[in-house]
Design a protein around this motif. Structure first.
Motif, PDB file in Angstrom:
ATOM      1  N   ASP A 141      -9.816  11.672  -3.680  1.00 15.15           N
ATOM      2  CA  ASP A 141      -9.288  10.371  -4.079  1.00 15.15           C
ATOM      3  C   ASP A 141      -8.127  10.552  -5.056  1.00 15.15           C
ATOM      4  O   ASP A 141      -7.079   9.917  -4.917  1.00 15.15           O
ATOM      5  N   ASN A 191      -4.320   9.273  -4.532  1.00 15.31           N
ATOM      6  CA  ASN A 191      -4.249   7.936  -5.128  1.00 15.31           C
ATOM      7  C   ASN A 191      -3.974   7.915  -6.619  1.00 15.31           C
ATOM      8  O   ASN A 191      -3.704   6.847  -7.170  1.00 15.31           O
ATOM      9  N   ASP A 192      -4.062   9.057  -7.277  1.00 15.44           N
ATOM     10  CA  ASP A 192      -3.842   9.094  -8.721  1.00 15.44           C
ATOM     11  C   ASP A 192      -2.385   9.438  -9.017  1.00 15.44           C
ATOM     12  O   ASP A 192      -1.905  10.506  -8.619  1.00 15.44           O
ATOM     13  N   LEU A 210       3.358   4.778  -5.574  1.00 12.61           N
ATOM     14  CA  LEU A 210       2.506   4.630  -6.764  1.00 12.61           C
ATOM     15  C   LEU A 210       3.322   4.499  -8.050  1.00 12.61           C
ATOM     16  O   LEU A 210       2.737   4.431  -9.138  1.00 12.61           O
ATOM     17  N   SER A 256       0.838  -1.201   0.000  1.00 13.13           N
ATOM     18  CA  SER A 256       0.000   0.000   0.000  1.00 13.13           C
ATOM     19  C   SER A 256       0.871   1.247   0.000  1.00 13.13           C
ATOM     20  O   SER A 256       1.776   1.384   0.825  1.00 13.13           O
ATOM     21  N   HIS A 257       0.602   2.159  -0.932  1.00 14.85           N
ATOM     22  CA  HIS A 257       1.386   3.387  -0.992  1.00 14.85           C
ATOM     23  C   HIS A 257       1.142   4.264   0.233  1.00 14.85           C
ATOM     24  O   HIS A 257       2.023   5.019   0.648  1.00 14.85           O
TER      25      HIS A 257
END
Length: 339
Positions: free
Chosen positions: A247, A251-252, A218, A155-156
């Protein structure tokens, strides 16, 4: 006021040595991530894990454990034992150094305490730093666990927590060492205080470190090899259209990369102000801050434009840790001035 048996100068030297080990740990951790080695050891054995596989049967057992997780099954099918040994090396070295840091902190701390070498008021702080180190080990395993089922990587978010706790611990150790060094020079010296400017500079740098960790987690550095544009555009847009703003922000990959590269200039502005304030008291701290952020920016740009060259990326991580030290120094300098 120090006791007759206290040795603040010796304790400061010891803490600076531990800080150097943590910087090495941060670099090796970065290489472990860059080489996708972090999931090669699928069990947490704090004591017996010190001994690596010593014969072919033990190597085959470790490799069999690795072949059970999604990273191997979905990404590394067909990996040879030699290839596995290469990634195992970096994760093993990372964990081994973590154990070494724990011993390098805990055993001298116990000795100093038994010999009454710790100045009044510093015992609780040193114990708190030791506890942070123990927490860091638990966070490391919590991070690894996130990649052992379902996911093909860690998990980042957990990786970011792991790195930020390491850097916070590093800053705490350096700050304490600086306090002890000041006490060695002047037995009447009081610990430095955290000023408004210091707190602001630290908070702004924290955001940058957070997004740097998210970039690593990521693989967002691979979104583009261009600078200052990203694939021909200033703002790249979300990798997946229609994502909620919050988000996408965390997360991107494209958005995270964008924030990391441009928030850096806000960090620079605050660090210039911090360095100017520190310069009036200790010019060396100002030089250290300017040198660290200047080199860090150049390395960041070079790393992106090289397509995430391993050496440049590792140097970028190294300089990031040194920037934390330099910033802590500057914050300490301005917090040492009284009146």
């Amino acid at each position: 006021m120090t006791s007759a048996t206290a040795r603040p100068r010796t304790l400061a030297a010891w803490l600076f040595f531990v800080a150097a080990l943590i910087v090495a740990m941060v670099v090796i951790g970065g290489i472990t991530r860059l080489t996708e080695s972090g999931l090669s050891i699928t069990q947490w054995k704090p004591i017996s894990g010190i001994v690596p596989p010593l014969n072919d049967a033990q190597w085959q057992a470790e490799f069999a454990n690795y072949r059970r997780i999604p990273e191997y099954q979905q990404l590394n099918q067909g990996m040879t034992l030699a290839g596995f040994k290469a990634i195992f090396f970096w994760e093993y070295l990372h964990r081994l150094l973590g154990r070494l840091i724990g011993l390098a902190f805990a055993l001298p701390l116990l000795w100093f305490a038994l010999r009454r070498r710790i100045p009044h008021g510093y015992g609780w702080r040193l114990v708190a730093l030791l506890a942070l180190g123990g927490l860091q080990g638990a966070i490391g395993w919590w991070m690894v666990q996130s990649g052992l089922s379902v996911r093909t990587d860690v998990s980042h978010v957990r990786l970011a927590v792991h790195l930020l706790v390491a850097l916070f611990t590093l800053a705490g150790i350096v700050w304490t060492a600086l306090d002890l060094r000041a006490l060695a020079r002047n037995p009447q010296a009081r610990p430095a205080r955290l000023t408004g400017l210091g707190l602001l500079a630290g908070a702004i740098l924290f955001v940058q470190l957070l997004f740097g960790a998210l970039v690593a987690g990521l693989n967002a550095g691979l979104v583009t090899d261009q600078w200052p544009l990203m694939n021909g555009r200033f703002f790249p847009g979300a990798t997946v259209a229609g994502r909620p703003v919050l988000d996408a922000l965390f997360n991107d990959p494209a958005i995270v990369h964008f924030v990391h590269r441009w928030w850096a200039w806000i960090v620079v502005a605050l660090l210039v102000v911090l360095a100017r304030a520190a310069r009036r008291i200790d010019r060396r701290a100002s030089v250290a801050i300017h040198s660290a952020f200047g080199l860090q920016i150049l390395l960041g740009i070079a790393t992106v434009m090289s397509g995430m060259n391993l050496t440049l990326a590792a140097l970028h991580q190294l300089t990031g840790a040194l920037l934390v030290i330099a910033t802590t120094w500057g914050m300490h300098v301005i917090g040492s001035r009284r009146g």
